[in-house]
Design a protein around this motif. Structure first.
Motif, mmCIF file in Angstrom:
data_model
loop_
_atom_site.group_PDB
_atom_site.id
_atom_site.type_symbol
_atom_site.label_atom_id
_atom_site.label_comp_id
_atom_site.label_asym_id
_atom_site.label_seq_id
_atom_site.Cartn_x
_atom_site.Cartn_y
_atom_site.Cartn_z
ATOM 1 N N UNK A 1 51.700 50.122 20.208
ATOM 2 C CA UNK A 1 51.155 51.437 19.907
ATOM 3 C C UNK A 1 49.731 51.636 20.372
ATOM 4 N N UNK A 2 49.015 50.544 20.685
ATOM 5 C CA UNK A 2 47.634 50.671 21.169
ATOM 6 C C UNK A 2 47.606 51.359 22.532
ATOM 7 N N UNK A 3 46.629 52.226 22.720
ATOM 8 C CA UNK A 3 46.396 52.853 24.023
ATOM 9 C C UNK A 3 45.390 52.000 24.793
ATOM 10 N N UNK A 4 45.665 51.754 26.070
ATOM 11 C CA UNK A 4 44.863 50.801 26.826
ATOM 12 C C UNK A 4 44.676 51.237 28.277
ATOM 13 N N UNK A 5 43.664 50.641 28.906
ATOM 14 C CA UNK A 5 43.496 50.681 30.358
ATOM 15 C C UNK A 5 43.244 49.245 30.812
ATOM 16 N N UNK A 6 43.548 48.993 32.071
ATOM 17 C CA UNK A 6 43.372 47.648 32.620
ATOM 18 C C UNK A 6 42.151 47.579 33.525
ATOM 19 N N UNK A 7 41.422 46.459 33.443
ATOM 20 C CA UNK A 7 40.448 46.115 34.482
ATOM 21 C C UNK A 7 41.241 45.483 35.616
ATOM 22 N N UNK B 1 32.004 45.978 35.670
ATOM 23 C CA UNK B 1 32.138 44.896 34.690
ATOM 24 C C UNK B 1 32.745 45.429 33.397
ATOM 25 N N UNK B 2 32.971 44.526 32.465
ATOM 26 C CA UNK B 2 33.501 44.906 31.152
ATOM 27 C C UNK B 2 32.622 45.983 30.524
ATOM 28 N N UNK B 3 31.314 45.791 30.590
ATOM 29 C CA UNK B 3 30.388 46.752 29.991
ATOM 30 C C UNK B 3 30.525 48.121 30.643
ATOM 31 N N UNK B 4 30.690 48.168 31.951
ATOM 32 C CA UNK B 4 30.819 49.448 32.653
ATOM 33 C C UNK B 4 32.085 50.178 32.228
ATOM 34 N N UNK B 5 33.166 49.447 31.981
ATOM 35 C CA UNK B 5 34.379 50.073 31.462
ATOM 36 C C UNK B 5 34.121 50.695 30.099
ATOM 37 N N UNK B 6 33.423 49.971 29.245
ATOM 38 C CA UNK B 6 33.123 50.491 27.917
ATOM 39 C C UNK B 6 32.220 51.722 28.005
#
Length: 344
Positions: free
Chosen positions: A80-86, A291-296
């Motif tokens: 049920x979680x909504x997600x995007x992939x790096x 990076x991870x931070x940029x996605x956030x």
């Protein structure tokens, strides 16, 4: 399951593939929306620099979806979680990864190129490569998180732009539009330049975002630069053109003591005369991936409504006729096509 499969230069087909099944350390994601970007278009034409991609290959690396199954060892995400992939997967072991630079990992793999991607109904992903999407961000909007993360890196991490700075963004492609939108959201005075072919769709799109544009083929760019910057030049220029002339033009129009950030990937060598760069003490920088931070950061911008995703996303192309989207993109007749697998 239905999949958009790259089968050769300028050749893609709709094929049926066996539905993916997650390993113990993976989750299964039902793809909701998947975008088309410049690298997808370059891969589609199989141009130099992309001929290493093995075909047939399920394309697609910009997408959003919902977790529908989790492996036995997965604890980070739930059904049920909504997600995007790096989609750029770093190795975690090379010097760059250990040095906090995973976006330039020596041994990276890209979803949709090194491995099958997200132009399909279901895909499997390891939790370390996923980001949670909050409920206030529609899945359709979340599909542009990946390219938006590239823009946040270029503006927030690789430039020194502050509110009120004059900014020129060269090129109204997907990354250029998003770089302009990010810089505009923080209060910069932004101008986007394009060519005559961009006046039909891409430059008008930028104007709907409240950002000024200039057609450098038919307008007097020098006069525009002088008027906007009092003859000084721009504080910052972002080159997103992917053409060797972009960096040369950027150097011509940035002010002394200003900065140029190259984001696009020119397909041919550029001859840059460095004397004015040195004499003007112009900062010349580059920005690659995110990076991870940029996605956030990208997710937060979408969450607070700082980016007009509805205006940017073009949903007029169907999963059943994907060639139309690729050809329209190459002709600058669209900017950010997004396929809806939720409706397929």
């Amino acid at each position: 399951m239905k999949a958009i499969v790259h089968t050769g230069p300028r050749s893609i087909e709709i094929r049926q593939r066996e539905k993916a099944s997650p390993d113990d350390d993976e989750v299964l994601v039902r793809v909701h929306s998947a975008g088309l970007c410049g690298s997808d278009a370059h891969a589609y034409t199989y141009e130099d620099g992309y001929e290493w991609i093995p075909i047939p290959r399920i394309m697609g690396h910009e997408y959003s979806g919902e977790v529908v199954e989790v492996g036995d060892d997965v604890t980070e995400f739930a059904v049920g979680d909504h997600v995007v992939e790096e989609p750029i997967h770093d190795c975690g072991a090379c010097f760059q990864c250990k040095n906090g630079q995973p976006n330039v990992c020596q041994n990276f793999e890209i979803t949709g190129m090194h491995t099958d991607g997200a132009y399909t109904e279901y895909t499997t992903v390891k939790p370390r490569d996923l980001h949670y999407i909050p409920e206030d961000v529609p899945l359709g909007h979340a599909s542009i998180t990946e390219p938006l993360s590239i823009a946040t890196r270029a503006v927030f991490d690789r430039s020194n732009v502050t509110p009120g700075d004059t900014v020129l963004v060269e090129g109204p492609g997907p990354i250029g539009v998003l770089v302009a939108a990010v810089a505009n959201s923080m209060g910069a005075d932004v101008l986007v330049s394009g060519l005559g072919k961009d006046t039909e769709y891409r430059l008008p799109l930028v104007e709907t975002l409240g950002i000024d544009t200039v057609d450098i083929e038919n307008d007097d760019l020098e006069a525009v630069v002088d008027a906007r910057t009092d003859g000084i030049g721009f504080d910052a220029v972002f080159d997103t053109t992917g053409h060797k002339s972009g960096i040369e033009m950027a150097i011509d129009h940035v002010r002394k003591g200003g900065e140029v950030v190259v984001v696009g990937l020119p397909g041919a060598p550029s001859e840059v005369f460095m004397t004015p760069v040195v004499r003007g003490e112009i900062d010349l920088n580059t920005s690659y991936g995110s990076t991870w931070q940029n996605f956030e950061q990208a997710i937060r911008l979408l969450s607070v409504g700082a980016i007009d995703a509805d205006a940017i996303i073009d949903r007029s192309f169907s999963v059943g006729e994907p060639t139309d989207a690729f050809e329209a993109f190459l002709e600058s007749e669209t900017c950010k096509p997004v396929f809806s697998f939720a409706d397929s």
